[in-house]
Scaffold this active site. Sequence first.
Site, PDB file in Angstrom:
ATOM      1  N   HIS A 203      44.789 -24.000 -18.784  1.00  0.00           N
ATOM      2  CA  HIS A 203      45.216 -25.324 -18.330  1.00  0.00           C
ATOM      3  C   HIS A 203      45.682 -26.229 -19.466  1.00  0.00           C
ATOM      4  O   HIS A 203      45.914 -27.420 -19.247  1.00  0.00           O
ATOM      5  CB  HIS A 203      44.088 -25.996 -17.547  1.00  0.00           C
ATOM      6  CG  HIS A 203      43.762 -25.298 -16.268  1.00  0.00           C
ATOM      7  ND1 HIS A 203      44.437 -25.551 -15.096  1.00  0.00           N
ATOM      8  CD2 HIS A 203      42.866 -24.327 -15.983  1.00  0.00           C
ATOM      9  CE1 HIS A 203      43.961 -24.783 -14.131  1.00  0.00           C
ATOM     10  NE2 HIS A 203      43.003 -24.022 -14.652  1.00  0.00           N
TER      11      HIS A 203
ATOM     12  N   LYS B 223      50.864 -21.307 -14.690  1.00  0.00           N
ATOM     13  CA  LYS B 223      50.658 -22.743 -14.535  1.00  0.00           C
ATOM     14  C   LYS B 223      51.816 -23.489 -15.193  1.00  0.00           C
ATOM     15  O   LYS B 223      52.821 -23.732 -14.552  1.00  0.00           O
ATOM     16  CB  LYS B 223      49.285 -23.125 -15.076  1.00  0.00           C
ATOM     17  CG  LYS B 223      48.172 -22.425 -14.288  1.00  0.00           C
ATOM     18  CD  LYS B 223      46.805 -22.674 -14.842  1.00  0.00           C
ATOM     19  CE  LYS B 223      45.735 -22.020 -13.970  1.00  0.00           C
ATOM     20  NZ  LYS B 223      45.813 -20.544 -13.926  1.00  0.00           N
TER      21      LYS B 223
ATOM     22  N   SER C 180      38.871 -26.411 -15.696  1.00  0.00           N
ATOM     23  CA  SER C 180      39.810 -26.430 -14.582  1.00  0.00           C
ATOM     24  C   SER C 180      39.435 -27.374 -13.455  1.00  0.00           C
ATOM     25  O   SER C 180      40.305 -27.831 -12.724  1.00  0.00           O
ATOM     26  CB  SER C 180      39.964 -25.014 -14.015  1.00  0.00           C
ATOM     27  OG  SER C 180      38.726 -24.517 -13.540  1.00  0.00           O
TER      28      SER C 180
END
Length: 398
Positions: A209, A240, A181
């Site tokens: 991610h 996300k 990250s």
Amino acid sequence: MIINWMKKELEALNHASLERRLRTHVPIPESPGYMMHGGRVLLDLSSNDYLGLAQHPAIIEAMRDALLIEGAGAGASRLVTGNRRPYGQLEKALAEWQNCDAALVFANGYIANVGVISALAGRGDVVFSDQFNHASIVDGIILSRAEHARYRHNDIEHLRALLHKFRDKRRKLIVTDAIFSMDGDQARLLDLIELKREYNALLMVDEAHSGGVYGLHGEGLALALGLKNDVDIHMGTLSKSFGVYGAYVCGNETLIRWLMNKARPLIYSTALPPSLIAGTTQALELIQTEHWRRERLFTASEFFRSSLCMAGFNVGNGDSPIVPLIIGNNHKALQFSSALETEGIAAIAIRPPTVPDGTARIRFSLSAAHSLEELTDAVTKIRRIGLRLGVLESCDQS
């Protein structure tokens, strides 16, 4: 008094440019990729809304419809009366998307990692964790009471040595982020799979991610590399690329049944509002069908990273939307972030303990909502600030 020592510790943090404060940012629905702060419009280069879905009208409409039917909250944990109809619909869709037997939704990524790791490992076991793994993985290991064997970042030989050292432990679990990250680089998944087979360990991959970003339909890095069937526990977030909130775990039916019975954060937490779950199901459909978002995201990421690199900045390696501009000094990183805001860019300074000492940085995060014209202008401003603050000069000398 307890307050006195708190004040002293806070003063020390402030002196080291490490104190954190909350800042209010306001989205601009009609302008994805931008936000408001202090009455000013800023290009948002810090959020994790990779596919630009957070303001998508179809997601908002799905949430509104479910809100009118299901109400504001679930009212209880999922194992009591909080398991509403939208949960089953989303978990079925997630399992099909990941080509797994079953899926289980958690409140967020932090809770999922803490719940899964503490459900799979305990006293007498060992968890092997990459040095750059997310804090939620570290905390999950601590709460599990298993031994924590931390290997150097992406250092496969160090991991091999640790696996050999702890080869006689009852259970062995290897945990890694797929995309790290704060650095934006990839885990060495193929090597990890070979080691987990050699030492009869389980492998858990956190696709927070990379989910929505990699793969033909956004399934994540493991599937994009053809390694999905070799990952035992597949975890990802819904906050996300999905643009909503929550997390999921996919795997075989036995794993999901086990987590329902042993993952304490799931058992003892009120379920997420059903409207969020309905919105996430709509987001998953968009992730699978609107391929142009991933294409635009990778074009933007490649352009931005290469432009900063050519300007002389230290941005690390990787092909992800996470582009870290390494500065080093905490105070200078804060200065850089403040100067960016003055230039109309929201990009937050990341400092220890989130990153190692001496590696404070601006963590840029790209989105499909960003155009190349906007990023070209941003790079010009970033370069100008870098020259003024001496960051480019320090990078050239390193």
